[in-house]
Every structure is written in structure tokens, then in C-alpha cells.
Design an enzyme around this catalytic site. Sequence first.
Site, PDB file in Angstrom:
ATOM      1  N   THR A  93     134.964  -6.419 127.925  1.00 37.97           N
ATOM      2  CA  THR A  93     134.429  -6.126 126.586  1.00 37.97           C
ATOM      3  C   THR A  93     134.211  -7.450 125.871  1.00 37.97           C
ATOM      4  OG1 THR A  93     135.710  -4.089 126.516  1.00 37.97           O
ATOM      5  CG2 THR A  93     134.845  -4.916 124.420  1.00 37.97           C
ATOM      6  N   LYS A 168     129.841  -0.189 123.296  1.00 37.58           N
ATOM      7  CA  LYS A 168     131.295  -0.340 123.440  1.00 37.58           C
ATOM      8  C   LYS A 168     131.933  -0.736 122.100  1.00 37.58           C
ATOM      9  CE  LYS A 168     135.377  -1.234 125.284  1.00 37.58           C
ATOM     10  NZ  LYS A 168     136.297  -0.327 125.920  1.00 37.58           N
ATOM     11  N   LYS A 236     140.680  -8.751 119.649  1.00 37.66           N
ATOM     12  CA  LYS A 236     139.496  -9.511 120.078  1.00 37.66           C
ATOM     13  C   LYS A 236     138.243  -8.648 119.903  1.00 37.66           C
ATOM     14  CE  LYS A 236     138.582  -9.013 124.278  1.00 37.66           C
ATOM     15  NZ  LYS A 236     137.818  -8.073 125.087  1.00 37.66           N
TER      16      LYS A 236
HETATM   17  P1  NAP Z   1     144.362  -8.045 131.461  1.00 42.50           P
HETATM   18  O1  NAP Z   1     145.327  -7.127 132.102  1.00 42.50           O
HETATM   19  O2  NAP Z   1     144.847  -9.030 130.453  1.00 42.50           O
HETATM   20  O3  NAP Z   1     143.580  -8.837 132.646  1.00 42.50           O
HETATM   21  C1  NAP Z   1     142.656  -9.847 132.388  1.00 42.50           C
HETATM   22  C2  NAP Z   1     142.129 -10.374 133.705  1.00 42.50           C
HETATM   23  O4  NAP Z   1     141.144 -11.386 133.459  1.00 42.50           O
HETATM   24  C3  NAP Z   1     143.216 -11.044 134.569  1.00 42.50           C
HETATM   25  O5  NAP Z   1     142.936 -10.792 135.928  1.00 42.50           O
HETATM   26  C4  NAP Z   1     143.011 -12.524 134.235  1.00 42.50           C
HETATM   27  O6  NAP Z   1     143.491 -13.387 135.245  1.00 42.50           O
HETATM   28  C5  NAP Z   1     141.508 -12.584 134.147  1.00 42.50           C
HETATM   29  N1  NAP Z   1     141.017 -13.720 133.362  1.00 42.50           N
HETATM   30  C6  NAP Z   1     141.190 -13.953 132.045  1.00 42.50           C
HETATM   31  N2  NAP Z   1     140.567 -15.089 131.671  1.00 42.50           N
HETATM   32  C7  NAP Z   1     139.983 -15.593 132.796  1.00 42.50           C
HETATM   33  C8  NAP Z   1     139.196 -16.748 133.063  1.00 42.50           C
HETATM   34  N3  NAP Z   1     138.887 -17.628 132.099  1.00 42.50           N
HETATM   35  N4  NAP Z   1     138.767 -16.933 134.328  1.00 42.50           N
HETATM   36  C9  NAP Z   1     139.068 -16.057 135.310  1.00 42.50           C
HETATM   37  N5  NAP Z   1     139.816 -14.950 135.110  1.00 42.50           N
HETATM   38  C10 NAP Z   1     140.266 -14.721 133.876  1.00 42.50           C
HETATM   39  O7  NAP Z   1     143.173  -7.259 130.728  1.00 42.50           O
HETATM   40  P2  NAP Z   1     142.625  -5.789 131.009  1.00 42.50           P
HETATM   41  O8  NAP Z   1     143.400  -4.822 130.198  1.00 42.50           O
HETATM   42  O9  NAP Z   1     142.460  -5.597 132.478  1.00 42.50           O
HETATM   43  O10 NAP Z   1     141.189  -5.911 130.300  1.00 42.50           O
HETATM   44  C11 NAP Z   1     140.111  -6.613 130.905  1.00 42.50           C
HETATM   45  C12 NAP Z   1     138.853  -6.369 130.060  1.00 42.50           C
HETATM   46  O11 NAP Z   1     138.584  -4.963 129.988  1.00 42.50           O
HETATM   47  C13 NAP Z   1     138.974  -6.873 128.616  1.00 42.50           C
HETATM   48  O12 NAP Z   1     137.749  -7.381 128.168  1.00 42.50           O
HETATM   49  C14 NAP Z   1     139.355  -5.594 127.852  1.00 42.50           C
HETATM   50  O13 NAP Z   1     138.968  -5.671 126.488  1.00 42.50           O
HETATM   51  C15 NAP Z   1     138.580  -4.539 128.624  1.00 42.50           C
HETATM   52  N6  NAP Z   1     139.127  -3.176 128.564  1.00 42.50           N
HETATM   53  C16 NAP Z   1     140.475  -2.935 128.672  1.00 42.50           C
HETATM   54  C17 NAP Z   1     140.948  -1.618 128.609  1.00 42.50           C
HETATM   55  C18 NAP Z   1     142.425  -1.277 128.727  1.00 42.50           C
HETATM   56  O14 NAP Z   1     142.804  -0.136 128.423  1.00 42.50           O
HETATM   57  N7  NAP Z   1     143.268  -2.204 129.196  1.00 42.50           N
HETATM   58  C19 NAP Z   1     140.045  -0.552 128.439  1.00 42.50           C
HETATM   59  C20 NAP Z   1     138.697  -0.824 128.377  1.00 42.50           C
HETATM   60  C21 NAP Z   1     138.246  -2.137 128.437  1.00 42.50           C
HETATM   61  P3  NAP Z   1     145.071 -13.760 135.333  1.00 42.50           P
HETATM   62  O15 NAP Z   1     145.690 -12.709 136.216  1.00 42.50           O
HETATM   63  O16 NAP Z   1     145.103 -15.118 135.926  1.00 42.50           O
HETATM   64  O17 NAP Z   1     145.621 -13.743 133.922  1.00 42.50           O
END
Ligand code: NAP
Length: 301
Positions: A93, A168, A236
Site C-alpha cells: 500500500t 485502496k 503510513k
Molecule cells: P510487514 O510484516 O512489516 O512486512 C514488510 C515486508 O517488507 C518484510 O518482508 C520486509 O523485509 C520488507 N521490506 C520492507 N522494506 C523493505 C525494503 N526497503 N527493501 C526490501 N524489503 C523491504 O508488513 P505487512 O503487514 O506484510 O504489509 C506489507 C504491505 O501490505 C504494506 O504496504 C501494508 O500496508 C500492506 N497491507 C498489510 C495488511 C495487513 O493486514 N498486514 C493488509 C493489507 C495491506 P524484512 O523481513 O527484512 O523486514
Amino acid sequence: MRTGFIGLGAMGAHMARNLHKAGLLAAVWNRTAAKAKALARELGCRAPDSPADLAREVDAVVMCVSADGDVLEVVEKIAPALKNGALVIDCSTVSAETARRAAQMLAPRGVQFLDSPVSGGVEGARDGTLAIMVGGEEEAFERAQPILKALGRTITHFGPSGSGQAAKATNQIMCAGIIETVAEAMAFARAQGLPLDKLVDTLGKGAGSSWYFVHRAPYMIRGSYPAGFRVRLHAKDLGICRDMAARFGVSLPVVERMLDEYAKLIDQGYGDEDISATFRLKAELFERAAGRDEAAPARGK
Ligand code: NAP
């Protein structure tokens, strides 16, 4: 289509597993390498050393990383390595502006980009039932169907690059209002001494119910908020919504209020908890009032 996945976080690890089940996953990469190695071992796919190495091996890259800067950083790394005709599907997102920039960075290399943010939480990612909001060229959307169908159930093309992210952002404003309302209502119900499990079972079938009430009010009852959807990620997203509204000279009250609430939670060290941790602030309203009542006689009132 040989597909690589970048970003194995709370959402991405489940999504990669679903691509594997659909027979599409060839390779995974994660910034913290141990996660990629473990998943590759589990699924029997490749775990190249860098995003560029992954890009060289596949026809399509799906990514799900945290924020705008992260998406652009990954796109910059994979762009020179991608095959002409490859497809990049970004499920993070981020702002509509970032989606348009990513598409522009890839277009000169003959690579199509789809902004494809998702909704449905970690449960939707695990079950392959996400709602996916897509922006980009119609032809790329058609090519991406096998991948998108492996990840979600409701898949909609909204228009050119950035329009998936605009849809979104609309969703994120609704989530802000709903999680605040659910948290406030649950704090109220607890103060009334109601049996909260029964309440969720009953009101969960009523007109005021929502996904957040059914799935996250139980976290509030238990006082435990595992991520889930982290507070700092929704903050964010709401920052993105604030900027998008500001372009019209508008400040949105729900967005502003929840940004304040999330700033408090992050300050108190709860930024990595699920957004249902908003209940902490609502419960505090009642706890503070009860404290005032107890202190009142001592103050001679
Ligand atoms: P998360 O658990 O914090 O995971 C983030 C992932 O991105 C991790 O694998 C992290 O790697 C990687 N990452 C972050 N910065 C990076 C960079 N500069 N280069 C390479 N890899 C990087 O987050 P999440 O909950 O999966 O969410 C991911 C996305 O989906 C976000 O944009 C969020 O807003 C969206 N989203 C989340 C949800 C939800 O319910 N969680 C629902 C819909 C959408 P590391 O393992 O090294 O930290």
C-alpha cells in the site's frame, strides 16, 4: 508464468505460499535473508541472493513491502535485470504517485507495472481471498490473471497506474473510522459489565457489524493485539490519504483523528501491534474517569 516474490512479511509469506499452491512460484527474496531461505526450503523453490538475481530468473515479480520508499528501492534494483516483456505486480500500500513513478521507471525497459494493493488482512492473505484493487494497462491486467487469482477472490481493474492505490486509500479511510468505532464501542460495553464474548457473537450478526468487529473485537477482549495490521503501517496509509485529500484543499476529520490516536500508540511503544490496539486508548478513557471518581472524595468533592 515463472513468478518471483519479494517481501515475505505478515502478508507476503502467505501470498507466496498461495502462488506456490497455484504452481507459479519459482523464487523468493526477502531483505532479512533468513526468512527467504526458510520459506524456500519449505516450498522447494529458489532463494537468490539479491532482488536483481531473482528478477533475472522470472517472467513476473510480485512484491509486498512496507512503504513508498521501499517500493521504489526494490523497483530500482530489479529494473535493470528484468526481461523485456516482464510484469511487476506491487501489492504494497503506497501512494498513487509512487505507483505512477514505478510504472514510469519500468516502461523504458519494456516491463509492465500494476499497482495491486490488497485488502482482507493476514487471514485473507492466508486463505487466498484478498480483495485486489488494480491500476495499470488493461493488457497487463489480463496477463496477470493467473497470479491475481492465486492471491485473491475479488479482483478489480480501476483504470490507469495509480488508480488501484486510490481505491485502496479509500478503503483505508473506512478502516480508520471502523476500527475507532469498534474500539470505542467495546470499551463502552466493558464498562457496562456486559459479557463480551456473547456481545460479539450477537452484534456480529447485527446491522452495526463489520469485518473488524467480528475479527478484531476478540483481540480487544483478550487484551492482546498480534500483528495483524500494524499501527505504524495504517498510520503510513493515513498519511497518504491526508496528502491525497490535501491536493483538493481538504482535511478529513476521521483521518486526522486516527493519525493522532496512532501517534499516541506509537509513542507508547505499540506501533508494531495490530490496529485493534486502539482499544487501549478507548479503555483508558473509562479507566481515567473511574480514577477521577475514586479520587473525588479525597479532594473533598
Ligand atoms: P510487514 O510484516 O512489516 O512486512 C514488510 C515486508 O517488507 C518484510 O518482508 C520486509 O523485509 C520488507 N521490506 C520492507 N522494506 C523493505 C525494503 N526497503 N527493501 C526490501 N524489503 C523491504 O508488513 P505487512 O503487514 O506484510 O504489509 C506489507 C504491505 O501490505 C504494506 O504496504 C501494508 O500496508 C500492506 N497491507 C498489510 C495488511 C495487513 O493486514 N498486514 C493488509 C493489507 C495491506 P524484512 O523481513 O527484512 O523486514
